[in-house]
Scaffold this motif. Structure first.
Motif, PDB file in Angstrom:
ATOM      1  N   PHE A   1       0.817  -1.203   0.000  1.00 15.69           N
ATOM      2  CA  PHE A   1       0.000   0.000   0.000  1.00 15.69           C
ATOM      3  C   PHE A   1       0.856   1.260   0.000  1.00 15.69           C
ATOM      4  O   PHE A   1       1.730   1.422   0.857  1.00 15.69           O
ATOM      5  N   ALA A   2       0.601   2.142  -0.943  1.00 20.88           N
ATOM      6  CA  ALA A   2       1.090   3.514  -0.851  1.00 20.88           C
ATOM      7  C   ALA A   2      -0.006   4.331  -0.178  1.00 20.88           C
ATOM      8  O   ALA A   2      -1.176   3.972  -0.177  1.00 20.88           O
ATOM      9  N   GLY A   3       0.388   5.448   0.399  1.00 19.30           N
ATOM     10  CA  GLY A   3      -0.591   6.296   1.045  1.00 19.30           C
ATOM     11  C   GLY A   3      -0.708   6.025   2.531  1.00 19.30           C
ATOM     12  O   GLY A   3       0.257   5.588   3.153  1.00 19.30           O
ATOM     13  N   PRO A   4      -1.880   6.332   3.084  1.00 21.05           N
ATOM     14  CA  PRO A   4      -3.161   6.566   2.432  1.00 21.05           C
ATOM     15  C   PRO A   4      -3.231   7.900   1.691  1.00 21.05           C
ATOM     16  O   PRO A   4      -2.514   8.830   2.011  1.00 21.05           O
TER      17      PRO A   4
ATOM     18  N   TYR B   1      -7.686   5.021   3.160  1.00 18.21           N
ATOM     19  CA  TYR B   1      -7.732   4.554   1.787  1.00 18.21           C
ATOM     20  C   TYR B   1      -6.334   4.597   1.162  1.00 18.21           C
ATOM     21  O   TYR B   1      -5.714   5.658   1.059  1.00 18.21           O
ATOM     22  N   GLY B   2      -5.861   3.424   0.741  1.00 16.38           N
ATOM     23  CA  GLY B   2      -4.530   3.319   0.166  1.00 16.38           C
ATOM     24  C   GLY B   2      -4.569   2.996  -1.323  1.00 16.38           C
ATOM     25  O   GLY B   2      -5.582   2.542  -1.856  1.00 16.38           O
ATOM     26  N   ILE B   3      -3.445   3.249  -1.983  1.00 16.52           N
ATOM     27  CA  ILE B   3      -3.258   2.850  -3.379  1.00 16.52           C
ATOM     28  C   ILE B   3      -2.467   1.550  -3.366  1.00 16.52           C
ATOM     29  O   ILE B   3      -1.333   1.506  -2.886  1.00 16.52           O
ATOM     30  N   ALA B   4      -3.066   0.496  -3.864  1.00 17.72           N
ATOM     31  CA  ALA B   4      -2.467  -0.827  -3.781  1.00 17.72           C
ATOM     32  C   ALA B   4      -1.648  -1.159  -5.022  1.00 17.72           C
ATOM     33  O   ALA B   4      -2.085  -0.931  -6.148  1.00 17.72           O
ATOM     34  N   LEU B   5      -0.453  -1.695  -4.774  1.00 17.87           N
ATOM     35  CA  LEU B   5       0.436  -2.196  -5.822  1.00 17.87           C
ATOM     36  C   LEU B   5       0.709  -3.661  -5.543  1.00 17.87           C
ATOM     37  O   LEU B   5       0.370  -4.181  -4.468  1.00 17.87           O
ATOM     38  N   ARG B   6       1.353  -4.340  -6.509  1.00 20.35           N
ATOM     39  CA  ARG B   6       1.710  -5.733  -6.264  1.00 20.35           C
ATOM     40  C   ARG B   6       2.632  -5.823  -5.055  1.00 20.35           C
ATOM     41  O   ARG B   6       3.474  -4.954  -4.826  1.00 20.35           O
ATOM     42  N   HIS B   7       2.487  -6.878  -4.287  1.00 23.01           N
ATOM     43  CA  HIS B   7       3.241  -7.028  -3.059  1.00 23.01           C
ATOM     44  C   HIS B   7       4.742  -7.001  -3.339  1.00 23.01           C
ATOM     45  O   HIS B   7       5.234  -7.726  -4.197  1.00 23.01           O
ATOM     46  N   GLY B   8       5.457  -6.115  -2.634  1.00 25.62           N
ATOM     47  CA  GLY B   8       6.906  -6.025  -2.786  1.00 25.62           C
ATOM     48  C   GLY B   8       7.398  -4.896  -3.665  1.00 25.62           C
ATOM     49  O   GLY B   8       8.608  -4.670  -3.754  1.00 25.62           O
TER      50      GLY B   8
ATOM     51  N   ALA C   1       9.765   0.346  -4.555  1.00 19.27           N
ATOM     52  CA  ALA C   1      10.166   1.512  -5.351  1.00 19.27           C
ATOM     53  C   ALA C   1       8.942   2.224  -5.917  1.00 19.27           C
ATOM     54  O   ALA C   1       8.845   3.461  -5.876  1.00 19.27           O
ATOM     55  N   GLY C   2       7.998   1.459  -6.435  1.00 18.54           N
ATOM     56  CA  GLY C   2       6.771   2.051  -6.958  1.00 18.54           C
ATOM     57  C   GLY C   2       5.962   2.728  -5.869  1.00 18.54           C
ATOM     58  O   GLY C   2       5.420   3.821  -6.063  1.00 18.54           O
ATOM     59  N   CYS C   3       5.902   2.086  -4.704  1.00 21.70           N
ATOM     60  CA  CYS C   3       5.166   2.637  -3.568  1.00 21.70           C
ATOM     61  C   CYS C   3       5.748   3.985  -3.142  1.00 21.70           C
ATOM     62  O   CYS C   3       5.012   4.951  -2.909  1.00 21.70           O
ATOM     63  N   GLU C   4       7.056   4.070  -3.049  1.00 15.24           N
ATOM     64  CA  GLU C   4       7.699   5.317  -2.633  1.00 15.24           C
ATOM     65  C   GLU C   4       7.447   6.430  -3.653  1.00 15.24           C
ATOM     66  O   GLU C   4       7.225   7.589  -3.286  1.00 15.24           O
ATOM     67  N   ALA C   5       7.460   6.074  -4.937  1.00 15.41           N
ATOM     68  CA  ALA C   5       7.181   7.068  -5.980  1.00 15.41           C
ATOM     69  C   ALA C   5       5.736   7.546  -5.906  1.00 15.41           C
ATOM     70  O   ALA C   5       5.445   8.745  -6.084  1.00 15.41           O
ATOM     71  N   VAL C   6       4.811   6.646  -5.632  1.00 14.20           N
ATOM     72  CA  VAL C   6       3.400   7.018  -5.503  1.00 14.20           C
ATOM     73  C   VAL C   6       3.205   7.920  -4.280  1.00 14.20           C
ATOM     74  O   VAL C   6       2.436   8.892  -4.327  1.00 14.20           O
ATOM     75  N   ASN C   7       3.906   7.621  -3.187  1.00  8.58           N
ATOM     76  CA  ASN C   7       3.806   8.478  -1.997  1.00  8.58           C
ATOM     77  C   ASN C   7       4.270   9.906  -2.295  1.00  8.58           C
ATOM     78  O   ASN C   7       3.680  10.877  -1.809  1.00  8.58           O
TER      79      ASN C   7
END
Length: 276
Positions: free
Chosen positions: A118-121, A222-229, A232-238
């Motif tokens: 999860f990125a976010g919320p 409410y979070g933005i869900a990405l594939r587990h693991g 890098a994508g999560c940090e960019a979305v944050n």
């Protein structure tokens, strides 16, 4: 002389193996699946939640979640395409590769964090209760005891009432919140309970039919869900979510979709969960 050469050869071979192993490790790291490697992101959103994710007659999608996903994709320099999901199908959309991100009022919880990253919320909603207009015997969560409460498949909102609050409501299952609201209209259930953004969207769509009790009792992160693991994508979305609030875009989008509902809207940057 031969022993010296033999020893040197062994050193060279060992070094080559070491470099090859290091190279393999670096290759694995470089090729960890991430949304950052994609030119276009497939984003799963709800098709039946007014104000958040709604499929139009033309087949496009509109709502706050759709606008958030569009902003994030553009911030990352990606094109975006939307597909529909239900609450129950969110993890499957990611795990099958059908979607790269899910932005669908997806509340962050410890069990879900075992399945997705999860990125976010991106928004802190408060769980509230929706009833038919004119209802006077439901004023807060305790009044749901013995009442018929709709449970949307794949949602954790009712567990926060039954297990979290120890309120013995009678659960009536439905596939989606849209169908829960239909059951509320028909009188088949007494209440629907979930995040206030979702409830406000339905109340605004059917003006005068429903009332939000305005007695919030939990937070929906409410979070933005990405594939587990996909750290890098999560940090960019944050970083994209942060920019969305700092530039005033998030408050503007919230006012656009919910400003007329009378809902108290949070416009500060939410505290992130962390991507690890």
């Amino acid at each position: 002389m031969s022993r010296t050469l033999g020893g040197l050869a062994r050193v060279v071979v060992a070094a080559a193996i070491s470099l090859a192993s290091a190279g393999c490790g670096m290759s694995v790291l470089r090729h960890t699946p991430t949304i950052l490697d994609k030119d276009e992101l497939i984003v799963a959103v709800k098709p039946d939640q007014p104000g958040l994710g709604l499929r139009t007659k033309q087949g496009t999608f509109e709502g706050f979640d759709v606008d958030v996903a569009t902003y994030v994709a553009r911030h990352l320099g990606k094109k975006v395409t939307f597909i529909a999901t239900t609450s129950e199908g969110r993890e499957a959309k990611l795990n099958s590769g059908e979607a790269d991100m899910v932005v669908a009022t997806y509340s962050i919880s410890p069990p879900r964090k075992m399945q997705v990253t999860f990125a976010g919320p991106y928004y802190l909603s408060q769980q509230d209760i929706l009833v038919r207009s004119g209802t006077t015997n439901i004023g807060d969560v305790r009044d749901l005891a013995g009442r018929k409460l709709c449970e949307a498949q794949g949602s954790i909102s009712t567990s926060r009432i039954i297990e979290g609050r120890g309120v013995a409501a009678v659960l009536v299952p439905a596939p989606t919140y849209s169908e829960c609201v239909d059951l509320l209209r028909s009188g088949a259930v007494d209440a629907v309970s979930t995040g206030d953004l979702i409830l406000a969207g339905f109340a605004a769509r059917d003006k005068g039919a429903y009332t939000i009790v305005h007695a919030p009792f939990t937070e929906e992160r409410y979070g933005i869900a990405l594939r587990h693991g996909d750290v890098a994508g999560c940090e960019a979305v944050n970083r994209a979510i942060t920019a969305m609030y700092q530039t005033g875009t998030a408050p503007k989008l919230l006012r656009k979709h919910f400003g007329a509902t009378g809902l108290s809207i949070s416009t500060s940057v939410p505290q992130f969960e962390g991507c690890a």
